[in-house]
Design an enzyme around this catalytic site. Sequence first.
Site, PDB file in Angstrom:
ATOM      1  N   TYR A 280       0.837  -1.201   0.000  1.00 46.93           N
ATOM      2  CA  TYR A 280       0.000   0.000   0.000  1.00 46.93           C
ATOM      3  C   TYR A 280       0.875   1.254   0.000  1.00 46.93           C
ATOM      4  CZ  TYR A 280       0.292  -0.663   5.168  1.00 46.93           C
ATOM      5  OH  TYR A 280       0.690  -0.870   6.457  1.00 46.93           O
TER       6      TYR A 280
ATOM      7  N   HIS B 154       6.029  -0.832   1.377  1.00 52.32           N
ATOM      8  CA  HIS B 154       5.965   0.201   0.342  1.00 52.32           C
ATOM      9  C   HIS B 154       7.041  -0.019  -0.711  1.00 52.32           C
ATOM     10  CE1 HIS B 154       3.445   1.912   3.324  1.00 52.32           C
ATOM     11  NE2 HIS B 154       4.430   2.252   4.122  1.00 52.32           N
TER      12      HIS B 154
END
Length: 342
Positions: free
Chosen positions: A268, A318
């Site tokens: 995400y 990430h």
Amino acid sequence: MVALKHRNLKLFTIALALFAITIMSFLLNYTQNSGLVLWNPEKYFRFSGPFIRFITSVRRPCSCETCVSETEISQWFDERFNYTFSPLLTKQNNVVSENTYTWWMKLQGEKKPMDINQAIEEMFKVIPGDNNLLNPNPYRCRTCAVVGNSGNLKGSDYGPDIDSHNFVLRMNHAPTARFEKDVGNKTTHHFVYPESMRDLRDNVSMVLIPFKTLDLQWIVSALTTGTINFTYAPVPRKIKVTKDQILVYHPDFMKYIYDKWLFHHGRYPSTGILSVIFALHVCDQVDLYGFGADSKGNWHHYWENNPSAGAFRQTGVHDGDFEAEIIGNLTSINKIKVYGGR
Ligand SMILES: *[C@@H]1O[C@H](CO)[C@@H](O)[C@H](O)[C@H]1NC(C)=O
Ligand SMILES: *[C@@H]1O[C@H](CO)[C@@H](O)[C@H](O)[C@H]1NC(C)=O
Ligand SMILES: *[C@@H]1O[C@H](CO)[C@@H](O)[C@H](O)[C@H]1NC(C)=O
Ligand SMILES: *[C@@H]1O[C@H](CO)[C@@H](O)[C@H](O)[C@H]1NC(C)=O
Ligand SMILES: *[C@@H]1O[C@H](CO)[C@@H](O)[C@H](O)[C@H]1NC(C)=O
């Protein structure tokens, strides 16, 4: 003879119209850069409607030298930037789409979540849920500094530059006390999630980034009973933030970034890229500070003394490289400016 007179009259009318438009444009452009509305035609003329719409349509969407939301400059940008997505969860914009919910639910593997709609409803009984950020205005030049937490801010002397912006956006644990010279002392918006919450000054808007339903319940708890003190990590029982100053990041906006900007790179989006795209939607001019590694290639926070490489880059969830490439692309098309270490 009559035909000639007719033509002269026609030419005269056209010339007059062009003259009027030139004067109007001049007066409108006069407000550029000042951020100040010197002359707002809607205020003085009753003939708003089509004429004013024509005049304003030939102008840019803001009064800065360049406006972030301008399209038809870069195809890459136009394929990603979608102004119809609103960054904030508000009373008017309170629905999380089915598609987003399925994705969002898995981010932190919440076991027995409360019904999301009920959680949102209860949250807006405690915080106002208004949206006073999104009112694009051709007479406005809203400048924003997005301040990341990179060690490249150390010794940068960027403080006064950062503070000169209309909005100063900071994130997570970022302190300003003791670092004012390099990071400034003004904050208008501070992005946090419950586990990264820190004390904020009175007039700072807290922008909660929710990654699970419990985060919405935590806001209610932290402002009322203080029952929630743990999610997957300890969280503050109580927060000292005025209810009116709390904004909530929209999960649909997070999904929009994940789909349209990140193309599903990483699990995400990071708080950094969430703040940058937020700024693209809310500001007219965007400057980035404290993004990227320091001059020695270290990825540490500016308030940490021992830069151990990779401290906040390799978090596993990430894709730092891909996010950096997006920032690089935004820079190369002059949508943002990045102020690196110096
Ligand atoms: C922008 O997003 C809306 C949904 O919020 C969608 O209907 C629209 O097609 C999108 N526009 C573009 C150009 O992708
Ligand atoms: C913030 O910094 C400016 C100078 O950069 C200074 O004048 C001001 O007093 C500072 N304010 C606070 C609250 O530290
Ligand atoms: C917030 O308040 C502090 C002190 O109360 C003041 O120095 C600062 O200028 C204020 N900042 C904004 C953005 O209003
Ligand atoms: C949370 O509160 C419970 C009950 O008051 C307590 O037992 C627990 O130690 C607290 N946890 C943390 C992380 O503070
Ligand atoms: C950056 O721009 C280049 C050239 O347009 C493109 O090939 C690349 O995919 C872009 N990167 C990202 C992360 O969007």
